[in-house]
Design a protein around this motif. Structure first.
Motif, PDB file in Angstrom:
ATOM      1  N   THR A  42      21.398  69.714  36.646  1.00  0.00           N
ATOM      2  CA  THR A  42      22.788  70.103  36.383  1.00  0.00           C
ATOM      3  C   THR A  42      23.669  68.895  36.071  1.00  0.00           C
ATOM      4  O   THR A  42      24.889  69.029  35.971  1.00  0.00           O
ATOM      5  CB  THR A  42      23.380  70.868  37.589  1.00  0.00           C
ATOM      6  OG1 THR A  42      23.396  70.004  38.727  1.00  0.00           O
ATOM      7  CG2 THR A  42      22.565  72.108  37.900  1.00  0.00           C
ATOM      8  N   LEU A  43      23.070  67.746  35.896  1.00  0.00           N
ATOM      9  CA  LEU A  43      23.826  66.504  35.740  1.00  0.00           C
ATOM     10  C   LEU A  43      24.720  66.470  34.509  1.00  0.00           C
ATOM     11  O   LEU A  43      25.837  65.984  34.566  1.00  0.00           O
ATOM     12  CB  LEU A  43      22.854  65.316  35.687  1.00  0.00           C
ATOM     13  CG  LEU A  43      23.505  63.949  35.520  1.00  0.00           C
ATOM     14  CD1 LEU A  43      24.312  63.586  36.759  1.00  0.00           C
ATOM     15  CD2 LEU A  43      22.437  62.900  35.270  1.00  0.00           C
ATOM     16  N   GLY A  44      24.255  66.971  33.380  1.00  0.00           N
ATOM     17  CA  GLY A  44      25.015  66.816  32.144  1.00  0.00           C
ATOM     18  C   GLY A  44      24.859  65.398  31.642  1.00  0.00           C
ATOM     19  O   GLY A  44      23.780  64.829  31.705  1.00  0.00           O
ATOM     20  N   CYS A  45      25.955  64.793  31.169  1.00  0.00           N
ATOM     21  CA  CYS A  45      25.914  63.425  30.645  1.00  0.00           C
ATOM     22  C   CYS A  45      26.760  62.495  31.502  1.00  0.00           C
ATOM     23  O   CYS A  45      27.811  62.884  31.997  1.00  0.00           O
ATOM     24  CB  CYS A  45      26.426  63.400  29.201  1.00  0.00           C
ATOM     25  SG  CYS A  45      25.400  64.343  28.062  1.00  0.00           S
ATOM     26  N   THR A  46      26.291  61.272  31.628  1.00  0.00           N
ATOM     27  CA  THR A  46      27.047  60.264  32.371  1.00  0.00           C
ATOM     28  C   THR A  46      28.092  59.644  31.442  1.00  0.00           C
ATOM     29  O   THR A  46      28.023  59.794  30.223  1.00  0.00           O
ATOM     30  CB  THR A  46      26.122  59.146  32.885  1.00  0.00           C
ATOM     31  OG1 THR A  46      25.628  58.408  31.760  1.00  0.00           O
ATOM     32  CG2 THR A  46      24.971  59.704  33.699  1.00  0.00           C
ATOM     33  N   SER A  47      29.013  58.909  32.014  1.00  0.00           N
ATOM     34  CA  SER A  47      30.027  58.236  31.204  1.00  0.00           C
ATOM     35  C   SER A  47      29.400  57.157  30.319  1.00  0.00           C
ATOM     36  O   SER A  47      29.977  56.769  29.308  1.00  0.00           O
ATOM     37  CB  SER A  47      31.105  57.623  32.098  1.00  0.00           C
ATOM     38  OG  SER A  47      30.524  56.691  32.982  1.00  0.00           O
ATOM     39  N   ALA A  48      28.200  56.706  30.671  1.00  0.00           N
ATOM     40  CA  ALA A  48      27.497  55.701  29.875  1.00  0.00           C
ATOM     41  C   ALA A  48      26.719  56.320  28.720  1.00  0.00           C
ATOM     42  O   ALA A  48      26.106  55.605  27.935  1.00  0.00           O
ATOM     43  CB  ALA A  48      26.559  54.896  30.765  1.00  0.00           C
ATOM     44  N   GLY A  49      26.710  57.656  28.639  1.00  0.00           N
ATOM     45  CA  GLY A  49      26.058  58.316  27.513  1.00  0.00           C
ATOM     46  C   GLY A  49      24.599  58.664  27.706  1.00  0.00           C
ATOM     47  O   GLY A  49      23.870  58.860  26.734  1.00  0.00           O
ATOM     48  N   TYR A  50      24.166  58.767  28.943  1.00  0.00           N
ATOM     49  CA  TYR A  50      22.798  59.206  29.244  1.00  0.00           C
ATOM     50  C   TYR A  50      22.873  60.626  29.781  1.00  0.00           C
ATOM     51  O   TYR A  50      23.700  60.918  30.639  1.00  0.00           O
ATOM     52  CB  TYR A  50      22.149  58.279  30.270  1.00  0.00           C
ATOM     53  CG  TYR A  50      21.983  56.876  29.752  1.00  0.00           C
ATOM     54  CD1 TYR A  50      20.884  56.523  28.985  1.00  0.00           C
ATOM     55  CD2 TYR A  50      22.948  55.909  30.011  1.00  0.00           C
ATOM     56  CE1 TYR A  50      20.740  55.240  28.488  1.00  0.00           C
ATOM     57  CE2 TYR A  50      22.812  54.619  29.521  1.00  0.00           C
ATOM     58  CZ  TYR A  50      21.706  54.294  28.765  1.00  0.00           C
ATOM     59  OH  TYR A  50      21.578  53.030  28.276  1.00  0.00           O
ATOM     60  N   CYS A  51      21.981  61.486  29.279  1.00  0.00           N
ATOM     61  CA  CYS A  51      22.105  62.914  29.600  1.00  0.00           C
ATOM     62  C   CYS A  51      20.847  63.506  30.202  1.00  0.00           C
ATOM     63  O   CYS A  51      19.731  63.086  29.884  1.00  0.00           O
ATOM     64  CB  CYS A  51      22.455  63.689  28.332  1.00  0.00           C
ATOM     65  SG  CYS A  51      24.008  63.209  27.575  1.00  0.00           S
ATOM     66  N   GLY A  52      21.079  64.524  31.027  1.00  0.00           N
ATOM     67  CA  GLY A  52      20.015  65.348  31.567  1.00  0.00           C
ATOM     68  C   GLY A  52      19.259  64.714  32.716  1.00  0.00           C
ATOM     69  O   GLY A  52      19.553  63.594  33.143  1.00  0.00           O
ATOM     70  N   PRO A  53      18.268  65.435  33.222  1.00  0.00           N
ATOM     71  CA  PRO A  53      17.530  64.976  34.397  1.00  0.00           C
ATOM     72  C   PRO A  53      16.733  63.688  34.167  1.00  0.00           C
ATOM     73  O   PRO A  53      16.412  62.985  35.105  1.00  0.00           O
ATOM     74  CB  PRO A  53      16.607  66.150  34.730  1.00  0.00           C
ATOM     75  CG  PRO A  53      16.499  66.935  33.472  1.00  0.00           C
ATOM     76  CD  PRO A  53      17.800  66.746  32.752  1.00  0.00           C
ATOM     77  N   PHE A  54      16.437  63.374  32.888  1.00  0.00           N
ATOM     78  CA  PHE A  54      15.706  62.147  32.576  1.00  0.00           C
ATOM     79  C   PHE A  54      16.623  61.015  32.111  1.00  0.00           C
ATOM     80  O   PHE A  54      16.155  59.934  31.790  1.00  0.00           O
ATOM     81  CB  PHE A  54      14.669  62.412  31.476  1.00  0.00           C
ATOM     82  CG  PHE A  54      13.513  63.255  31.909  1.00  0.00           C
ATOM     83  CD1 PHE A  54      12.413  62.702  32.538  1.00  0.00           C
ATOM     84  CD2 PHE A  54      13.508  64.625  31.668  1.00  0.00           C
ATOM     85  CE1 PHE A  54      11.325  63.481  32.919  1.00  0.00           C
ATOM     86  CE2 PHE A  54      12.434  65.414  32.048  1.00  0.00           C
ATOM     87  CZ  PHE A  54      11.338  64.839  32.680  1.00  0.00           C
ATOM     88  N   LEU A  55      17.930  61.268  32.034  1.00  0.00           N
ATOM     89  CA  LEU A  55      18.900  60.286  31.545  1.00  0.00           C
ATOM     90  C   LEU A  55      18.491  59.723  30.180  1.00  0.00           C
ATOM     91  O   LEU A  55      18.263  58.524  30.011  1.00  0.00           O
ATOM     92  CB  LEU A  55      19.099  59.147  32.552  1.00  0.00           C
ATOM     93  CG  LEU A  55      19.755  59.540  33.870  1.00  0.00           C
ATOM     94  CD1 LEU A  55      19.846  58.332  34.800  1.00  0.00           C
ATOM     95  CD2 LEU A  55      21.137  60.147  33.644  1.00  0.00           C
ATOM     96  N   ILE A  56      18.440  60.592  29.205  1.00  0.00           N
ATOM     97  CA  ILE A  56      18.031  60.224  27.850  1.00  0.00           C
ATOM     98  C   ILE A  56      19.260  59.871  27.025  1.00  0.00           C
ATOM     99  O   ILE A  56      20.242  60.620  27.004  1.00  0.00           O
ATOM    100  CB  ILE A  56      17.242  61.383  27.200  1.00  0.00           C
ATOM    101  CG1 ILE A  56      15.933  61.595  27.962  1.00  0.00           C
ATOM    102  CG2 ILE A  56      16.991  61.113  25.720  1.00  0.00           C
ATOM    103  CD1 ILE A  56      15.141  62.806  27.509  1.00  0.00           C
ATOM    104  N   SER A  57      19.188  58.753  26.329  1.00  0.00           N
ATOM    105  CA  SER A  57      20.284  58.353  25.442  1.00  0.00           C
ATOM    106  C   SER A  57      20.132  59.062  24.091  1.00  0.00           C
ATOM    107  O   SER A  57      19.052  59.527  23.731  1.00  0.00           O
ATOM    108  CB  SER A  57      20.271  56.843  25.216  1.00  0.00           C
ATOM    109  OG  SER A  57      19.157  56.469  24.429  1.00  0.00           O
TER     110      SER A  57
END
Length: 149
Positions: A42-57
């Motif tokens: 449920t993370l969505g995207c971070t302010s740094a631009g990484y998204c989802g459970p794997f933090l994909i740019s």
């Protein structure tokens, strides 16, 4: 222990992706997911631009060229990275495109895939910052439960 129950649930879900022998195993994907966000779907995207459970740019997503496959052509960056199945496919495509032996042991293992995921393909060898990161500590903790990942 609760964290590893989440990993197990994600592993079961990701196992549905496997068709034959995969370059990056479902177990390995589960540990990369755990290391990235504790598999927070449920993370969505971070302010740094990484998204989802794997933090994909976005660059990682585009570079994987997953959208060129018919089954994934309709996925946008945002919709794919929020979907654990599509995200796992991105990682598998990326690792197939950029096979690396980051630790120099002559093999490509889950540890190499996790390091490429964290650092990119051109910075994975002996990357001390990544090796000392919380990501890597969480990855190794997960891998200790699944040594054959």
């Amino acid at each position: 222990m609760q964290t590893y129950c989440v990993v197990a649930a994600v592993l079961v879900a990701l196992a549905g992706l496997a068709s034959g022998q995969e370059l990056v195993s479902s177990t390995c994907l589960g540990c990369i997911c755990e290391a990235s966000t504790a598999c927070n779907t449920t993370l969505g995207c971070t302010s740094a631009g990484y998204c989802g459970p794997f933090l994909i740019s976005r660059a990682f997503f585009l570079d994987s060229e997953l959208q060129q496959e018919a089954n994934f052509a309709s996925y946008s960056y945002e919709s794919c990275t929020s979907d654990p199945f599509c995200s796992a496919a991105v990682i598998r495509k990326y690792m197939a495109k950029y096979p690396r032996d980051c630790d120099g042991d002559g093999l490509r293992t889950c540890s190499d895939y996790a390091m490429v995921h964290k650092t990119g393909p051109n910075s994975c060898a002996n990357n001390q910052a990544a090796l000392n990161s919380e990501y890597w500590k969480r990855f190794l903790a997960c891998l200790s439960f699944y040594p054959n990942a």
